[in-house]
Design a protein around this motif. Structure first.
Motif, mmCIF file in Angstrom:
data_model
loop_
_atom_site.group_PDB
_atom_site.id
_atom_site.type_symbol
_atom_site.label_atom_id
_atom_site.label_comp_id
_atom_site.label_asym_id
_atom_site.label_seq_id
_atom_site.Cartn_x
_atom_site.Cartn_y
_atom_site.Cartn_z
ATOM 1 N N LEU A 188 0.089 6.366 -4.621
ATOM 2 C CA LEU A 188 -0.107 7.731 -4.137
ATOM 3 C C LEU A 188 0.012 8.714 -5.300
ATOM 4 O O LEU A 188 0.478 8.383 -6.385
ATOM 5 C CB LEU A 188 0.951 8.062 -3.088
ATOM 6 C CG LEU A 188 0.914 7.222 -1.814
ATOM 7 C CD1 LEU A 188 2.050 7.639 -0.884
ATOM 8 C CD2 LEU A 188 -0.431 7.392 -1.119
ATOM 9 N N LYS A 189 -0.357 9.915 -4.981
ATOM 10 C CA LYS A 189 -0.337 11.000 -5.952
ATOM 11 C C LYS A 189 1.061 11.272 -6.527
ATOM 12 O O LYS A 189 1.184 11.712 -7.656
ATOM 13 C CB LYS A 189 -0.848 12.242 -5.210
ATOM 14 C CG LYS A 189 -1.119 13.438 -6.030
ATOM 15 C CD LYS A 189 -1.670 14.537 -5.129
ATOM 16 C CE LYS A 189 -1.736 15.851 -5.898
ATOM 17 N NZ LYS A 189 -2.359 16.891 -5.081
ATOM 18 N N ASP A 190 2.100 11.013 -5.731
ATOM 19 C CA ASP A 190 3.467 11.325 -6.170
ATOM 20 C C ASP A 190 3.951 10.441 -7.313
ATOM 21 O O ASP A 190 4.962 10.733 -7.927
ATOM 22 C CB ASP A 190 4.465 11.102 -5.018
ATOM 23 C CG ASP A 190 4.184 11.999 -3.840
ATOM 24 O OD1 ASP A 190 3.657 13.098 -4.067
ATOM 25 O OD2 ASP A 190 4.499 11.608 -2.699
ATOM 26 N N ILE A 191 3.268 9.326 -7.587
ATOM 27 C CA ILE A 191 3.880 8.282 -8.411
ATOM 28 C C ILE A 191 4.036 8.661 -9.881
ATOM 29 O O ILE A 191 4.968 8.215 -10.541
ATOM 30 C CB ILE A 191 3.103 6.949 -8.251
ATOM 31 C CG1 ILE A 191 3.948 5.785 -8.766
ATOM 32 C CG2 ILE A 191 1.747 6.996 -8.933
ATOM 33 C CD1 ILE A 191 3.478 4.430 -8.310
ATOM 34 N N ASN A 192 3.160 9.489 -10.411
ATOM 35 C CA ASN A 192 3.246 9.836 -11.838
ATOM 36 C C ASN A 192 2.403 11.072 -12.115
ATOM 37 O O ASN A 192 1.795 11.639 -11.211
ATOM 38 C CB ASN A 192 2.771 8.650 -12.707
ATOM 39 C CG ASN A 192 1.346 8.209 -12.343
ATOM 40 O OD1 ASN A 192 0.482 9.040 -12.070
ATOM 41 N ND2 ASN A 192 1.107 6.908 -12.331
ATOM 42 N N GLU A 193 2.371 11.455 -13.356
ATOM 43 C CA GLU A 193 1.577 12.597 -13.812
ATOM 44 C C GLU A 193 0.522 12.035 -14.774
ATOM 45 O O GLU A 193 0.844 11.714 -15.906
ATOM 46 C CB GLU A 193 2.530 13.562 -14.534
ATOM 47 C CG GLU A 193 1.983 14.928 -14.814
ATOM 48 C CD GLU A 193 1.775 15.756 -13.558
ATOM 49 O OE1 GLU A 193 0.685 16.345 -13.457
ATOM 50 O OE2 GLU A 193 2.678 15.802 -12.693
ATOM 51 N N SER A 245 0.840 -1.196 0.000
ATOM 52 C CA SER A 245 0.000 0.000 0.000
ATOM 53 C C SER A 245 0.877 1.249 0.000
ATOM 54 O O SER A 245 2.063 1.186 0.309
ATOM 55 C CB SER A 245 -0.897 -0.008 1.232
ATOM 56 O OG SER A 245 -0.116 -0.082 2.395
ATOM 57 N N TYR A 246 0.271 2.393 -0.332
ATOM 58 C CA TYR A 246 0.936 3.704 -0.265
ATOM 59 C C TYR A 246 2.239 3.724 -1.057
ATOM 60 O O TYR A 246 3.263 4.225 -0.579
ATOM 61 C CB TYR A 246 1.183 4.106 1.194
ATOM 62 C CG TYR A 246 -0.092 4.255 1.987
ATOM 63 C CD1 TYR A 246 -0.773 5.461 2.014
ATOM 64 C CD2 TYR A 246 -0.635 3.173 2.667
ATOM 65 C CE1 TYR A 246 -1.957 5.593 2.711
ATOM 66 C CE2 TYR A 246 -1.829 3.291 3.360
ATOM 67 C CZ TYR A 246 -2.478 4.505 3.382
ATOM 68 O OH TYR A 246 -3.652 4.625 4.077
ATOM 69 N N VAL A 247 2.209 3.169 -2.256
ATOM 70 C CA VAL A 247 3.412 3.147 -3.096
ATOM 71 C C VAL A 247 3.588 4.524 -3.745
ATOM 72 O O VAL A 247 2.690 5.025 -4.414
ATOM 73 C CB VAL A 247 3.294 2.039 -4.171
ATOM 74 C CG1 VAL A 247 4.410 2.155 -5.190
ATOM 75 C CG2 VAL A 247 3.296 0.671 -3.498
#
Lengths: 346, 259
Positions: free
Chosen positions: B181-186, B142-144
């Motif tokens: 999570l939101k940080d993973i890509n655009e 989770s939370y990758v």
């Protein structure tokens, strides 16, 4: 052994203090159901943590100290919890819904085909033994009341900071049972390769006080140096470091931000409060230059006291605030920091 | 290899969600959108299917309104969409969702990776993510926030997870379930051609009979939805010079005992 189980989350051999809130909620459930309150402690120093759990109101403790459990991992923890639930059929299993707590309870509930109520902010036990909770849904815009089935084990993940720990009884002890781990290391599909503690960790969810700023943080009266790249980003970052942070320091507060401030590159995403950031409920939330978009309000509206500081007296944030200060954060916040230093004797 | 991504429709984040006089949840005429967290899962699905030389299949469990989320996904570039629904799932809880989701993954077959968004912003929370992994018997990450390495031949994955205390690097066997999570890509925007193609797509609907499973009896039930207590209009406006405002505010906060 009919009981109410409470999972005590640990990190590097120490209990996560919010776990004591879960024992507080567990006490209420156990007393109503007339069963003992049992703390479950897995991993490094489980025995020591169990002894502390007794002082926070646990009647009994089940401990498992095993190398495979030293650091929390879902698979070995869930296998053990599911086995304990299958063997002992507890009336309820409670834990704080941290990133680990929520997945552990969900996993063990799935393994035992039990019901799970999450994000509980209040809890009561009916005469039939059914646990009823209230939880925010639709990202905090409305509430839902949901109820478990008393026929099986009822799993409840509690929202942090929503329940009070029991008063500490320093002399209390618990009857401790030691159990073995269920999965051997070679049966566990995951390995933790490394861990890096976050520098200046932002633990917004646990913070009693949060000072947040929005896009207006870029209206810093200081001039950006010529080599500063984007002057708005420089001004905002300077504002967070030299205006917001000193106020947070004197209050012992965490620093939050609106999505607008995060999207503009003023501060990392870990600070974002709101629908697509963290949902928080501190005792005091100070919103500086945050207009109050519905997505932000959803993430902080259950804060006990909200203070809004904004140039625009018509900003929606004032509708939710207990105290409103119309003005420039760059004048009010330093004055507030100075006043607090004086009054709190810091 | 195949990658399966789960998605659903949720009210637009700007929508005002309320409980109507009939006790039902309404969000007026605000649009339904793809659950905002799922955008990252869908993008990651496209990237991982490409990296593994396989297909990205998007699944929604829910009534017909969720076809919109599937069409959006196809327009983004996912290869195939399936909707799972059955009258027996009406009013069910996360155990039923997880049972259906796991069965859908098994029916799709040859799946190495299942991707969820961090949580669903309507009533779903995130418990269905973890429970789907358990019903599959697969590891859950989770939370990758970053996928560092994947080897679809050797069936291993290495990811960075964000937990309360910091960043964790974890390796796992595949197949696995991850939540991102939101940080993973655009996430990409659907292309014009993608939207045209998706609008014509016929989306198959699988029932629980098709999946060969039965919905477990719900172990939790909803009592009612409630509006938040009204707070509006209680604000005390504190006036004066900045110094006067600061002094008065500190007085109030000390009285409130929140310092």
């Amino acid at each position: 052994m009919s009981a109410v189980f409470v999972w005590i989350e640990t990190f590097k051999g120490a209990a996560n203090p919010t776990s004591w809130e879960a024992l507080g909620a567990g006490r209420v459930v156990a007393d109503k159901l007339g069963v003992p309150l049992t703390a479950l402690v897995f991993g490094e120093n489980a025995g020591g943590v169990a002894a502390t759990a007794a002082t926070y109101g646990a009647d009994k403790a089940v401990v498992c100290e095993d190398a495979t459990l030293a650091t929390y991992r879902l698979e070995p923890y869930a296998a053990l919890l599911a086995k304990l639930v299958a063997e002992h059929a507890p009336k309820a299993v409670l834990a704080i819904g941290t990133t680990s707590g929520r997945e552990l309870l969900a996993a063990a509930a799935a393994d035992t085909n039990s019901g799970l109520l999450t994000e509980a902010t209040t809890l009561e036990v009916g005469d039939d033994g059914a646990i009823k909770v209230v939880r925010p849904v639709f990202a905090g815009k409305i509430l839902a009341e949901a109820v478990g089935s008393p026929a099986g084990t009822q799993f409840v993940a509690l929202r942090g900071r929503a329940f009070k720990p029991n008063a500490v009884n320093a002399g209390a002890t618990a009857e401790v049972t030691t159990v073995d781990a269920v999965l051997a290391e070679d049966a566990i599909p995951t390995r933790i390769e490394s861990f890096e503690a976050e520098v200046g960790a932002v633990n917004l969810t646990d913070a009693a006080i949060i000072v947040s700023a929005g896009r207006g943080i870029a209206n810093n009266p200081k001039d950006a140096p010529g080599d500063a790249g984007d002057p708005a980003i420089w001004k905002a970052q300077d504002g967070f470091a030299n205006t917001i942070q000193p106020l947070a320091d004197v209050l012992g507060a965490a620093v939050g931000a609106s999505r607008a401030a995060v999207d503009a590159g003023f501060i990392p995403y870990a600070h974002q409060v709101g629908q697509t950031g963290k949902v928080v409920a501190p005792d005091l939330y100070i919103a500086c230059a945050i207009s109050g978009a519905i997505q932000h309000l959803a993430g902080m509206r259950t804060s006990k006291i909200i203070v809004a500081i904004n140039k625009d007296g018509e900003a929606p944030i004032f509708k939710l605030a207990r105290y409103g200060l119309v003005g420039d954060l760059y004048q009010i916040v330093p004055a507030l920091t100075a006043e607090l230093k004086k009054r709190l004797g810091k | 290899m195949q990658v399966v991504i789960f998605t659903r429709i949720t009210p637009d984040t700007a929508a005002k969600v309320e409980v109507g006089a009939d006790g039902n949840v309404t969000w007026g005429d605000a649009a339904g959108v793809v659950n905002p967290w799922d955008e990252y899962a869908l993008e990651e699905g496209i990237l991982q299917a490409k990296a593994g030389g396989g297909k990205a299949v998007v699944v929604a469990i829910g009534p017909e309104m969720h076809n919109e989320a599937l069409k959006h996904s196809l327009a983004m570039g996912l290869d195939q969409a399936i909707r799972v629904w059955d009258a027996a799932l009406e009013g069910s809880d996360s155990l039923a969702y997880a049972t259906a989701a796991a069965a859908a993954v098994q029916k799709i077959g040859d799946v190495d990776l299942v991707i969820f968004g961090r949580e669903s912003i309507d009533v779903g929370s995130d418990q269905h993510n973890y429970q789907t992994a358990r019903k599959l018997g697969w590891p859950m990450l989770s939370y990758v926030s970053k996928i560092l390495e994947v080897d679809y031949a050797a069936k291993t994955i290495k990811v960075e997870r964000m937990v309360e205390q910091g960043k964790q690097v974890v390796t796992s066997q595949l197949p696995a379930v991850i939540s991102v999570l939101k940080d993973i890509n655009e996430p990409r925007y659907p292309s014009f051609i993608g939207i045209r193609k998706a609008s014509k797509a016929v989306i198959p609907e699988w029932s629980l009979t098709d999946l060969g499973v039965e919905a477990p009896a719900p172990q939790t039930s909803l009592v009612q939805f409630m509006n938040l207590p009204v707070r509006e209009g209680e604000a005390e406006m504190i006036e004066g010079t900045p110094e006067e405002q600061a002094a008065k505010l500190v007085d109030r906060l000390l009285e409130e005992k929140v310092l």
